[in-house]
Design an enzyme around this catalytic site. Sequence first.
Site, PDB file in Angstrom:
ATOM      1  N   VAL A  52       2.446  51.711-108.494  1.00 33.38           N
ATOM      2  CA  VAL A  52       3.645  51.498-109.315  1.00 33.38           C
ATOM      3  C   VAL A  52       3.339  50.532-110.452  1.00 33.38           C
ATOM      4  O   VAL A  52       3.760  50.734-111.596  1.00 33.38           O
ATOM      5  CB  VAL A  52       4.818  50.981-108.453  1.00 33.38           C
ATOM      6  CG1 VAL A  52       6.040  50.698-109.320  1.00 33.38           C
ATOM      7  CG2 VAL A  52       5.181  51.997-107.370  1.00 33.38           C
ATOM      8  N   ARG A  77      -7.021  38.722-104.326  1.00 34.12           N
ATOM      9  CA  ARG A  77      -8.146  39.667-104.366  1.00 34.12           C
ATOM     10  C   ARG A  77      -8.451  40.135-105.783  1.00 34.12           C
ATOM     11  O   ARG A  77      -9.584  40.390-106.138  1.00 34.12           O
ATOM     12  CB  ARG A  77      -7.826  40.914-103.511  1.00 34.12           C
ATOM     13  CG  ARG A  77      -7.743  40.688-102.040  1.00 34.12           C
ATOM     14  CD  ARG A  77      -7.381  41.992-101.320  1.00 34.12           C
ATOM     15  NE  ARG A  77      -5.997  42.399-101.567  1.00 34.12           N
ATOM     16  CZ  ARG A  77      -4.952  41.973-100.877  1.00 34.12           C
ATOM     17  NH1 ARG A  77      -5.143  41.110 -99.895  1.00 34.12           N
ATOM     18  NH2 ARG A  77      -3.740  42.380-101.162  1.00 34.12           N
ATOM     19  N   SER A  78      -7.400  40.291-106.586  1.00 33.03           N
ATOM     20  CA  SER A  78      -7.579  40.856-107.928  1.00 33.03           C
ATOM     21  C   SER A  78      -7.660  39.792-109.014  1.00 33.03           C
ATOM     22  O   SER A  78      -7.990  40.113-110.158  1.00 33.03           O
ATOM     23  CB  SER A  78      -6.402  41.783-108.273  1.00 33.03           C
ATOM     24  OG  SER A  78      -6.214  42.729-107.264  1.00 33.03           O
ATOM     25  N   CYS A 172      12.553  55.801-103.721  1.00 30.74           N
ATOM     26  CA  CYS A 172      12.145  56.862-104.656  1.00 30.74           C
ATOM     27  C   CYS A 172      12.801  58.211-104.318  1.00 30.74           C
ATOM     28  O   CYS A 172      13.265  58.934-105.219  1.00 30.74           O
ATOM     29  CB  CYS A 172      10.636  56.995-104.682  1.00 30.74           C
ATOM     30  SG  CYS A 172       9.875  57.066-103.059  1.00 30.74           S
ATOM     31  N   GLN A 199       7.103  64.801 -99.258  1.00 31.44           N
ATOM     32  CA  GLN A 199       6.732  63.616-100.025  1.00 31.44           C
ATOM     33  C   GLN A 199       5.223  63.473-100.214  1.00 31.44           C
ATOM     34  O   GLN A 199       4.437  63.695 -99.290  1.00 31.44           O
ATOM     35  CB  GLN A 199       7.317  62.370 -99.349  1.00 31.44           C
ATOM     36  CG  GLN A 199       8.833  62.421 -99.310  1.00 31.44           C
ATOM     37  CD  GLN A 199       9.512  61.164 -98.821  1.00 31.44           C
ATOM     38  OE1 GLN A 199      10.531  61.251 -98.146  1.00 31.44           O
ATOM     39  NE2 GLN A 199       8.991  60.001 -99.153  1.00 31.44           N
ATOM     40  N   GLY A 203       3.487  58.100-102.809  1.00 26.89           N
ATOM     41  CA  GLY A 203       4.608  57.303-102.323  1.00 26.89           C
ATOM     42  C   GLY A 203       4.150  56.187-101.398  1.00 26.89           C
ATOM     43  O   GLY A 203       4.869  55.215-101.184  1.00 26.89           O
ATOM     44  N   LYS A 256      17.190  55.129 -95.363  1.00 25.67           N
ATOM     45  CA  LYS A 256      17.365  54.614 -96.730  1.00 25.67           C
ATOM     46  C   LYS A 256      18.183  55.611 -97.549  1.00 25.67           C
ATOM     47  O   LYS A 256      19.088  55.225 -98.293  1.00 25.67           O
ATOM     48  CB  LYS A 256      16.000  54.391 -97.395  1.00 25.67           C
ATOM     49  CG  LYS A 256      15.272  53.166 -96.899  1.00 25.67           C
ATOM     50  CD  LYS A 256      13.878  53.073 -97.506  1.00 25.67           C
ATOM     51  CE  LYS A 256      13.100  51.942 -96.854  1.00 25.67           C
ATOM     52  NZ  LYS A 256      11.674  51.936 -97.232  1.00 25.67           N
ATOM     53  N   ARG A 278       5.839  63.947 -94.999  1.00 19.95           N
ATOM     54  CA  ARG A 278       4.715  63.765 -95.922  1.00 19.95           C
ATOM     55  C   ARG A 278       3.934  65.063 -96.034  1.00 19.95           C
ATOM     56  O   ARG A 278       3.580  65.667 -95.009  1.00 19.95           O
ATOM     57  CB  ARG A 278       3.744  62.723 -95.392  1.00 19.95           C
ATOM     58  CG  ARG A 278       4.176  61.330 -95.576  1.00 19.95           C
ATOM     59  CD  ARG A 278       3.433  60.613 -96.672  1.00 19.95           C
ATOM     60  NE  ARG A 278       3.928  59.249 -96.707  1.00 19.95           N
ATOM     61  CZ  ARG A 278       4.580  58.701 -97.715  1.00 19.95           C
ATOM     62  NH1 ARG A 278       4.805  59.373 -98.834  1.00 19.95           N
ATOM     63  NH2 ARG A 278       4.996  57.456 -97.649  1.00 19.95           N
ATOM     64  N   HIS A 285       7.344  63.932-105.502  1.00 20.91           N
ATOM     65  CA  HIS A 285       8.054  64.385-104.310  1.00 20.91           C
ATOM     66  C   HIS A 285       8.860  65.651-104.616  1.00 20.91           C
ATOM     67  O   HIS A 285       9.315  65.867-105.741  1.00 20.91           O
ATOM     68  CB  HIS A 285       9.066  63.336-103.838  1.00 20.91           C
ATOM     69  CG  HIS A 285       8.462  62.090-103.261  1.00 20.91           C
ATOM     70  ND1 HIS A 285       7.133  61.940-102.992  1.00 20.91           N
ATOM     71  CD2 HIS A 285       9.051  60.923-102.874  1.00 20.91           C
ATOM     72  CE1 HIS A 285       6.919  60.734-102.479  1.00 20.91           C
ATOM     73  NE2 HIS A 285       8.073  60.109-102.402  1.00 20.91           N
ATOM     74  N   GLN A 360       7.753  60.418-108.275  1.00 13.56           N
ATOM     75  CA  GLN A 360       8.405  59.258-107.667  1.00 13.56           C
ATOM     76  C   GLN A 360       7.733  57.955-108.064  1.00 13.56           C
ATOM     77  O   GLN A 360       8.348  56.906-107.911  1.00 13.56           O
ATOM     78  CB  GLN A 360       8.524  59.431-106.154  1.00 13.56           C
ATOM     79  CG  GLN A 360       7.451  58.833-105.327  1.00 13.56           C
ATOM     80  CD  GLN A 360       6.093  59.436-105.612  1.00 13.56           C
ATOM     81  OE1 GLN A 360       5.970  60.605-106.009  1.00 13.56           O
ATOM     82  NE2 GLN A 360       5.051  58.647-105.431  1.00 13.56           N
TER      83      GLN A 360
HETATM   84  N1  LIG Z   1       4.387  54.328-104.627  1.00 11.67           N
HETATM   85  C1  LIG Z   1       5.627  54.711-104.863  1.00 11.67           C
HETATM   86  O1  LIG Z   1       5.899  55.860-105.225  1.00 11.67           O
HETATM   87  C2  LIG Z   1       6.757  53.750-104.739  1.00 11.67           C
HETATM   88  C3  LIG Z   1       8.011  54.190-105.128  1.00 11.67           C
HETATM   89  C4  LIG Z   1       9.079  53.322-105.044  1.00 11.67           C
HETATM   90  C5  LIG Z   1       8.874  52.049-104.560  1.00 11.67           C
HETATM   91  N2  LIG Z   1       7.649  51.645-104.173  1.00 11.67           N
HETATM   92  C6  LIG Z   1       7.501  50.277-103.684  1.00 11.67           C
HETATM   93  O2  LIG Z   1       6.728  49.518-104.608  1.00 11.67           O
HETATM   94  C7  LIG Z   1       5.914  48.583-103.908  1.00 11.67           C
HETATM   95  C8  LIG Z   1       4.446  48.787-104.274  1.00 11.67           C
HETATM   96  O3  LIG Z   1       4.072  50.108-103.960  1.00 11.67           O
HETATM   97  P1  LIG Z   1       2.709  50.750-104.477  1.00 11.67           P
HETATM   98  O4  LIG Z   1       2.780  52.162-104.050  1.00 11.67           O
HETATM   99  O5  LIG Z   1       2.441  50.421-105.906  1.00 11.67           O
HETATM  100  O6  LIG Z   1       1.639  49.972-103.560  1.00 11.67           O
HETATM  101  P2  LIG Z   1       0.090  49.737-103.799  1.00 11.67           P
HETATM  102  O7  LIG Z   1      -0.510  50.783-104.652  1.00 11.67           O
HETATM  103  O8  LIG Z   1      -0.489  49.514-102.449  1.00 11.67           O
HETATM  104  O9  LIG Z   1       0.046  48.341-104.602  1.00 11.67           O
HETATM  105  C9  LIG Z   1       0.418  47.125-104.018  1.00 11.67           C
HETATM  106  C10 LIG Z   1       0.363  46.007-105.064  1.00 11.67           C
HETATM  107  O10 LIG Z   1       0.830  44.797-104.474  1.00 11.67           O
HETATM  108  C11 LIG Z   1      -0.102  43.778-104.726  1.00 11.67           C
HETATM  109  N3  LIG Z   1      -0.106  42.780-103.666  1.00 11.67           N
HETATM  110  C12 LIG Z   1      -0.393  42.930-102.359  1.00 11.67           C
HETATM  111  N4  LIG Z   1      -0.349  41.736-101.727  1.00 11.67           N
HETATM  112  C13 LIG Z   1      -0.035  40.812-102.662  1.00 11.67           C
HETATM  113  C14 LIG Z   1       0.135  39.409-102.656  1.00 11.67           C
HETATM  114  N5  LIG Z   1      -0.007  38.682-101.532  1.00 11.67           N
HETATM  115  N6  LIG Z   1       0.448  38.777-103.816  1.00 11.67           N
HETATM  116  C15 LIG Z   1       0.582  39.481-104.959  1.00 11.67           C
HETATM  117  N7  LIG Z   1       0.411  40.825-105.046  1.00 11.67           N
HETATM  118  C16 LIG Z   1       0.116  41.474-103.907  1.00 11.67           C
HETATM  119  C17 LIG Z   1      -1.436  44.495-104.766  1.00 11.67           C
HETATM  120  O11 LIG Z   1      -2.377  43.672-105.418  1.00 11.67           O
HETATM  121  P3  LIG Z   1      -3.947  43.700-104.995  1.00 11.67           P
HETATM  122  O12 LIG Z   1      -4.533  44.910-105.677  1.00 11.67           O
HETATM  123  O13 LIG Z   1      -4.462  42.428-105.560  1.00 11.67           O
HETATM  124  O14 LIG Z   1      -4.009  43.777-103.521  1.00 11.67           O
HETATM  125  C18 LIG Z   1      -1.029  45.723-105.582  1.00 11.67           C
HETATM  126  O15 LIG Z   1      -0.974  45.387-106.944  1.00 11.67           O
HETATM  127  C19 LIG Z   1       6.257  48.769-102.417  1.00 11.67           C
HETATM  128  O16 LIG Z   1       7.306  47.885-102.085  1.00 11.67           O
HETATM  129  C20 LIG Z   1       6.750  50.188-102.356  1.00 11.67           C
HETATM  130  O17 LIG Z   1       7.612  50.406-101.271  1.00 11.67           O
HETATM  131  C21 LIG Z   1       6.573  52.463-104.263  1.00 11.67           C
END
Ligand SMILES: NC(=O)c1ccc[n+]([C@@H]2O[C@H](COP(=O)([O-])OP(=O)(O)OC[C@H]3O[C@@H](n4cnc5c(N)ncnc54)[C@H](OP(=O)(O)O)[C@@H]3O)[C@@H](O)[C@H]2O)c1
Length: 377
Positions: A52, A77-78, A172, A199, A203, A256, A278, A285, A360
């Site tokens: 995201v 980490r990043s 989403c 999905q 996601g 949700k 999934r 989605h 999504q």
């Molecule tokens: N994917 C979707 O379609 C979607 C849709 C709606 C809502 N969401 C929501 O959006 C959120 C992120 O989803 P995503 O799919 O983008 O996940 P993701 O690809 O796993 O990315 C997670 C992000 O969070 C960061 N993070 C993890 N631990 C952290 C910490 N301690 N401090 C600061 N940053 C941290 C990670 O950074 P690092 O790389 O440094 O670990 C990465 O940038 C979740 O709450 C999810 O439910 C996702």
Amino acid sequence: MATFSLPHQSHLFSSSTLQTRTRPRCTISTKVRMSLQETGPSLAVVGVTGAVGQEFLSVLSDRDFPYRSIKMLASKRSAGRRLPFQDKEYVIEELTAESFNGVDIALFSAGGSISREFGPVAVDKGTIVVDNSSAFRMDEKVPLVIPEVNPEAMENIKLENGKGALIANPNCSTIICLVAATPLHRRAKVKRMVVSTYQAASGAGAAAMEELEQQTREVLDGRPPTCKIFKQQYAFNLFSHNASIQLSGYNEEEMKMVKETKKIWNDPDVKVTATCIRVPVMRAHAESVNLQFEKPLDEDTARDILKNAPGIVVIDDRATNHFPTPLEVSNKDDVAVGRIRRDLSQDGNQGLDIFVCGDQIRKGAALNAIQIAEMLL
Ligand SMILES: NC(=O)c1ccc[n+]([C@@H]2O[C@H](COP(=O)([O-])OP(=O)(O)OC[C@H]3O[C@@H](n4cnc5c(N)ncnc54)[C@H](OP(=O)(O)O)[C@@H]3O)[C@@H](O)[C@H]2O)c1
């Protein structure tokens, strides 16, 4: 120092010919952007390295969102990695309580626990937080907003008020479903909605997309698939959504959709049930949505309503059997609706079936959040 780029942003994402982005990519000159950068809000992107987070940057760019500064925040980490964006190179910073000093708008997508810990900290510092996690969605003091559906829910929150606030982005699947169902609901009032979802890996984040790609290669090579994100084989398979199962037998993703629809439509009586699955699709989605109405609504009128509704493209060609697909909506702003037909199991025109596809990561997350941020300006 390494330069950051996501490994999964590949040709797998889209082969669509649809042109449905809300605004063209990077239309303004560097000079105009520099002047906007003096007057726009200061931004922070929390979780910038994630699926995201990366999409936030893409949407900010596509919509020429004005900002005077932007902080790129992720985990330890990043921290220190370089991240090119628009005309500059940024260094990713570790998220801390100090990250929000001087930040007007923070776009959060780092998971529920990070939102719960740092969202209130940011609000105390006067930042308006647009949160993608589920942490605050059902908090009655926090608006849960889809700009095409219930913009009035956040009408009291404006940047010029100079006060911090939380605004939640819905789940989403809920966003994609309600962008399509709301124009019909406004005309004929939905009494009951039955949703079945298909999905995508995206996601579940960037790592899940990589796992699906890796598993696909492994299975085709005759090797056992690596299962780290999901407990079972995902490639060439499908399974019930990985969210935890509640005592009722519903999983959290399904609940949700049930609860958020009631809040967004401000209708505690609407009946909603969902089954979330999934499927091994990389991105976007799909949802089958069955609607039961209070007032009659025939399928031709419904098709016209949907054609004229914001954020929707109708793909409903029975002659060529062409209906929405995840690939066609990948990287697109609009939600695609098709298979619009009378539900034969209901009397008269009291029911409709529709099939909906939406990206999504984009409309279900980043685009919706940035549309919310635009309403703050
Ligand atoms: N994917 C979707 O379609 C979607 C849709 C709606 C809502 N969401 C929501 O959006 C959120 C992120 O989803 P995503 O799919 O983008 O996940 P993701 O690809 O796993 O990315 C997670 C992000 O969070 C960061 N993070 C993890 N631990 C952290 C910490 N301690 N401090 C600061 N940053 C941290 C990670 O950074 P690092 O790389 O440094 O670990 C990465 O940038 C979740 O709450 C999810 O439910 C996702």
